[in-house]
Design a protein around this motif. Structure first.
Motif, PDB file in Angstrom:
ATOM      1  N   THR A  91       0.859  -1.179   0.000  1.00  0.00           N
ATOM      2  CA  THR A  91       0.000   0.000   0.000  1.00  0.00           C
ATOM      3  C   THR A  91       0.897   1.231   0.000  1.00  0.00           C
ATOM      4  O   THR A  91       1.950   1.237   0.656  1.00  0.00           O
ATOM      5  CB  THR A  91      -0.887  -0.014   1.258  1.00  0.00           C
ATOM      6  OG1 THR A  91      -1.630  -1.236   1.281  1.00  0.00           O
ATOM      7  CG2 THR A  91      -1.852   1.165   1.273  1.00  0.00           C
ATOM      8  N   ILE A  97      -8.320   2.752   0.912  1.00  0.00           N
ATOM      9  CA  ILE A  97      -8.510   1.326   1.203  1.00  0.00           C
ATOM     10  C   ILE A  97      -9.971   1.053   1.569  1.00  0.00           C
ATOM     11  O   ILE A  97     -10.549   1.751   2.405  1.00  0.00           O
ATOM     12  CB  ILE A  97      -7.592   0.883   2.372  1.00  0.00           C
ATOM     13  CG1 ILE A  97      -6.112   1.095   2.010  1.00  0.00           C
ATOM     14  CG2 ILE A  97      -7.859  -0.566   2.766  1.00  0.00           C
ATOM     15  CD1 ILE A  97      -5.605   0.271   0.840  1.00  0.00           C
ATOM     16  N   ASP A 121      -7.432  -1.493  -2.740  1.00  0.00           N
ATOM     17  CA  ASP A 121      -7.331  -0.054  -2.993  1.00  0.00           C
ATOM     18  C   ASP A 121      -8.352   0.391  -4.042  1.00  0.00           C
ATOM     19  O   ASP A 121      -9.200  -0.400  -4.479  1.00  0.00           O
ATOM     20  CB  ASP A 121      -5.889   0.339  -3.364  1.00  0.00           C
ATOM     21  CG  ASP A 121      -5.459  -0.183  -4.731  1.00  0.00           C
ATOM     22  OD1 ASP A 121      -6.318  -0.665  -5.505  1.00  0.00           O
ATOM     23  OD2 ASP A 121      -4.253  -0.108  -5.030  1.00  0.00           O
TER      24      ASP A 121
END
Lengths: 141, 149
Positions: A91, A97, A121
């Motif tokens: 990430t 998210i 995501d």
């Protein structure tokens, strides 16, 4: 608002949680709170030196933390028995998210619900998958 | 490279006193506004004795006490080549401010695996069993570290 064992069915989705966009400052706050001071998460120069061309990446445990937030938004912490995740992808700051989950098993003996969860995501890239088990109360107790 | 002869080894216990402020700090870092973790009255109204530790709280004693680094270095794992593969918690009793947790780290397995791209990896599993000051089993944390070769 309590969720009762009787009301939960296999295939049911848990309420989703959307978080972000993630900011670099959150990496610093998370590093201090958790004690994970790996500069991969806070120092762009270091991150580039070890091959991350866009700089720092988010702590995996931060992602597990927001999955935990999603779970205990739905199930009280005291009813959570087991919670595990597998980290699938990195990430980066700027990612938003979304945590989703659905019930995969319901065990009458012990009022146990098993759920699979995932964090992805804005492009749908999966960052973590996981599973938790929780004990749900009966409506009449 | 991970040394399989260390499998089964237990490491010296780590002791961690759970602070109210640290419970608050972690949920603040995550951005979890659930008042049960920060407001004692809200927690008591939900049936807790005090504010409970949030689901990933046990990362704090593991990181602040350097447990993973201690075990990985002792087991000759190349820490420059590791990734966090998996994390799992079993919750055996609630953890509250003032609790004193004693965690016993153990290297439980080292397995070789080939990645999809054909690269060899070592899958290193470390468990920490936590007991509280009453002698109750509080939780078990299981961490899978991937060492890329």
């Amino acid at each position: 608002m309590a969720v009762y064992f009787e009301d939960v069915n296999i295939g049911q989705e848990m309420p989703k949680l959307v978080k972000g966009p993630i900011q670099k400052l959150q990496h610093v706050i998370y590093a201090g709170a958790s004690g994970d001071f790996n500069p991969l998460h806070t120092d762009d120069d270091f991150a580039r030196m070890v091959g991350m061309k866009d700089g720092v990446i988010t702590h995996g445990m931060f992602i597990m933390g927001i999955i935990g937030q999603a779970i205990t938004d739905w199930v009280p912490k005291k009813d959570l028995k087991k919670f595990g995740v597998r980290f699938m992808g990195m990430t980066k700051p700027g990612n938003t998210i979304t945590v989703t989950g659905n019930v995969v098993d319901k065990i009458e003996d012990g009022n146990i619900i098993v759920c699979e969860v995932q964090a992805a995501d804005e492009s749908g890239d999966i960052k973590a998958t996981g599973r938790f088990t929780a004990k749900f109360p009966n409506r009449d107790k | 490279m991970a040394d399989k002869t260390k499998v089964g080894k237990e490491y010296p216990p780590v002791v961690w006193e759970v602070e109210r402020g640290k419970i608050r700090e972690l949920v603040r870092a995550i951005g979890d506004p659930n008042p049960v973790y920060t407001d004692r009255d809200a927690a008591v109204a939900e049936g807790y004795k005090d504010v409970p530790a949030s689901p990933t709280f046990l990362t704090i004693p593991a990181m602040w006490c350097n447990v993973l680094a201690t075990v990985l270095l002792d087991a000759s794992v190349n820490v420059a080549m590791v990734l966090h593969g998996e994390e799992e918690y079993e919750y055996l009793t609630e953890i509250y401010p003032g609790d004193i947790l004693t965690g016993v780290p153990k290297l439980v397995s080292v397995e070789e695996k080939e990645s999809k791209s054909g690269r060899m990896m070592h899958m290193v599993t470390i468990e920490i069993d936590y007991t509280n000051q009453h002698g109750e089993k509080a939780a078990r944390a299981r961490t899978l570290i991937v060492e890329r070769m």
